[in-house]
Scaffold this motif. Structure first.
Motif, PDB file in Angstrom:
ATOM      1  N   CYS A  71      44.421 -10.158 -16.475  1.00 38.75           N
ATOM      2  CA  CYS A  71      43.051  -9.966 -16.955  1.00 38.75           C
ATOM      3  C   CYS A  71      42.590  -8.514 -16.932  1.00 38.75           C
ATOM      4  CB  CYS A  71      42.096 -10.846 -16.163  1.00 38.75           C
ATOM      5  SG  CYS A  71      42.177 -12.585 -16.645  1.00 38.75           S
ATOM      6  N   GLU A  74      43.307  -6.480 -22.387  1.00 42.34           N
ATOM      7  CA  GLU A  74      42.491  -7.190 -23.371  1.00 42.34           C
ATOM      8  C   GLU A  74      43.304  -8.182 -24.178  1.00 42.34           C
ATOM      9  OE1 GLU A  74      38.994  -6.306 -26.689  1.00 42.34           O
ATOM     10  OE2 GLU A  74      40.066  -4.637 -25.747  1.00 42.34           O
ATOM     11  N   ALA A  75      44.529  -7.824 -24.550  1.00 42.46           N
ATOM     12  CA  ALA A  75      45.363  -8.743 -25.329  1.00 42.46           C
ATOM     13  C   ALA A  75      45.637 -10.019 -24.542  1.00 42.46           C
ATOM     14  CB  ALA A  75      46.668  -8.065 -25.727  1.00 42.46           C
ATOM     15  N   ASP A  78      42.438 -12.164 -24.544  1.00 43.83           N
ATOM     16  CA  ASP A  78      42.259 -12.856 -25.821  1.00 43.83           C
ATOM     17  C   ASP A  78      43.201 -14.060 -25.922  1.00 43.83           C
ATOM     18  OD1 ASP A  78      40.419 -10.914 -26.410  1.00 43.83           O
ATOM     19  OD2 ASP A  78      41.685  -9.836 -27.846  1.00 43.83           O
ATOM     20  N   ARG A  79      44.435 -13.863 -25.502  1.00 45.31           N
ATOM     21  CA  ARG A  79      45.415 -14.963 -25.551  1.00 45.31           C
ATOM     22  C   ARG A  79      45.012 -16.084 -24.599  1.00 45.31           C
ATOM     23  NH1 ARG A  79      49.469 -15.970 -22.214  1.00 45.31           N
ATOM     24  NH2 ARG A  79      49.422 -13.850 -21.314  1.00 45.31           N
ATOM     25  N   VAL A  81      42.028 -16.990 -23.584  1.00 46.27           N
ATOM     26  CA  VAL A  81      40.908 -17.762 -24.123  1.00 46.27           C
ATOM     27  C   VAL A  81      41.359 -18.624 -25.296  1.00 46.27           C
ATOM     28  CG1 VAL A  81      38.659 -17.627 -25.256  1.00 46.27           C
ATOM     29  CG2 VAL A  81      39.196 -16.096 -23.339  1.00 46.27           C
ATOM     30  N   ASP A  82      42.114 -18.036 -26.207  1.00 51.27           N
ATOM     31  CA  ASP A  82      42.524 -18.774 -27.399  1.00 51.27           C
ATOM     32  C   ASP A  82      43.431 -19.958 -27.047  1.00 51.27           C
ATOM     33  OD1 ASP A  82      41.040 -16.982 -28.839  1.00 51.27           O
ATOM     34  OD2 ASP A  82      42.759 -15.827 -29.582  1.00 51.27           O
ATOM     35  N   LEU A 127      35.085  -8.534 -20.548  1.00 48.78           N
ATOM     36  CA  LEU A 127      35.837  -8.913 -21.740  1.00 48.78           C
ATOM     37  C   LEU A 127      36.060 -10.421 -21.815  1.00 48.78           C
ATOM     38  CD1 LEU A 127      38.545  -6.093 -21.953  1.00 48.78           C
ATOM     39  CD2 LEU A 127      36.397  -6.282 -23.232  1.00 48.78           C
ATOM     40  N   LEU A 128      36.347 -11.034 -20.680  1.00 51.47           N
ATOM     41  CA  LEU A 128      36.576 -12.479 -20.675  1.00 51.47           C
ATOM     42  C   LEU A 128      35.286 -13.233 -20.960  1.00 51.47           C
ATOM     43  CD1 LEU A 128      38.619 -14.712 -20.325  1.00 51.47           C
ATOM     44  CD2 LEU A 128      38.312 -14.563 -17.846  1.00 51.47           C
ATOM     45  N   ARG A 131      34.387 -12.851 -24.723  1.00 53.63           N
ATOM     46  CA  ARG A 131      35.170 -13.653 -25.666  1.00 53.63           C
ATOM     47  C   ARG A 131      34.819 -15.139 -25.564  1.00 53.63           C
ATOM     48  NH1 ARG A 131      39.054 -12.249 -29.139  1.00 53.63           N
ATOM     49  NH2 ARG A 131      40.546 -13.840 -29.857  1.00 53.63           N
ATOM     50  N   LYS A 135      33.184 -17.272 -28.564  1.00 53.76           N
ATOM     51  CA  LYS A 135      34.036 -18.293 -29.187  1.00 53.76           C
ATOM     52  C   LYS A 135      33.706 -19.708 -28.755  1.00 53.76           C
ATOM     53  CE  LYS A 135      37.813 -16.840 -31.108  1.00 53.76           C
ATOM     54  NZ  LYS A 135      39.245 -16.932 -31.412  1.00 53.76           N
TER      55      LYS A 135
END
Length: 263
Positions: A71, A74-75, A78-79, A81-82, A127-128, A131, A135
């Motif tokens: 964590c 950033e990549a 994003d992964r 969360v997605d 960032l978490l 997102r 989303k």
């Protein structure tokens, strides 16, 4: 009709993402949420630790899964969360718990150590939350975010601890909590923080070794360190409808240490 206390604390049908969840305080909070009925997605950097933690949760009849992610990147956020959205649907509860610490005198504190601590403890939290908010939570007008700060963010500490970045990061977490609560209250998202005191954990091992676990316990009015149950109640309060009118707040779970220090 007014709900009962049991109904207010019930998390059946909710999904919770807990970072830094493979051990210690994170796993304790995951148990609390799962025992109240939530489905749990655990995350930390190491797959082996996550496998063991999820097995522990599943042994308690909790629906739990895991995704390894860093964590501070950033990549990876994003992964995380997605993949969680893809595998479990909307995220109702976020527990921002991943953290790092580094001890060194302030005058010689390495820049790379400062960046490591701040990137994970503050930037990663934001960032978490950003997102997941964008989303999942904002569009549904529903969400609970719990940021894990520390009583170290409420003021200074004994000079021998030399934790300038950690303390600064946890103070920033409290400010982030208040700011997000103000901005996202309009979306029916609550944002609160827990400030643990001294619990036996990997993150606090150096502190307890330096100051002495027995001495730290005696420093608290309750004369003990935190245990494997002490974060469960406040976690469930902030995550459930029992706390739906609480936002932008922090609670110290420290045996009374912060009362003595005047934080």
């Amino acid at each position: 009709m007014t709900r009962t206390v049991s109904q207010l604390f019930d998390l059946t049908g909710k999904t919770a993402l807990v970072t830094g969840g493979s051990r210690g305080l994170g796993l304790q909070m995951a148990h609390a949420l799962g025992e109240a009925g939530a489905r749990i997605m655990l995350s930390s950097r190491k797959a082996a630790d996550l496998e063991e933690a999820v097995a522990d949760l599943q042994a308690a009849n909790i629906d739990a899964r895991w995704i390894a992610a860093d964590c501070s990147k950033e990549a990876d956020i994003d992964r995380l969360v997605d993949e969680t959205l893809s595998r479990m649907g909307d995220i109702d509860i976020l527990v921002n718990n991943a953290g790092a610490s580094w001890a060194a005198p302030a005058e010689d504190y390495p820049t790379e150590a400062w960046d490591k601590v701040m990137n994970l403890n503050v930037r990663g939290y934001f960032l978490l939350a950003r997102r997941i908010g964008k989303k999942s939570m904002i569009a549904r007008r529903s969400g609970r975010i719990i940021n894990i700060a520390s009583i170290a963010g409420l003021g200074g500490n004994p000079p021998e601890l030399q934790m300038v970045a950690y303390n600064t990061s946890k103070g920033a977490v409290l400010s982030l909590t208040e700011t997000l609560a103000c901005e996202w209250g309009a979306h029916n998202i609550t944002v609160n923080a827990i400030c643990p005191g001294f619990f036996p954990s990997k993150l606090t091992a150096g502190v307890l070794e330096t100051l002495g676990a027995e001495a730290m316990a005696k420093h608290a009015p309750l004369n003990r360190l935190g245990d494997d149950e002490d974060l469960k109640g406040v976690t469930l309060l902030f995550a459930s409808d029992a706390g739906k009118h609480i936002t932008g707040q922090w609670i110290a779970v420290d045996g009374g240490v912060s009362v003595i220090t005047g934080a």
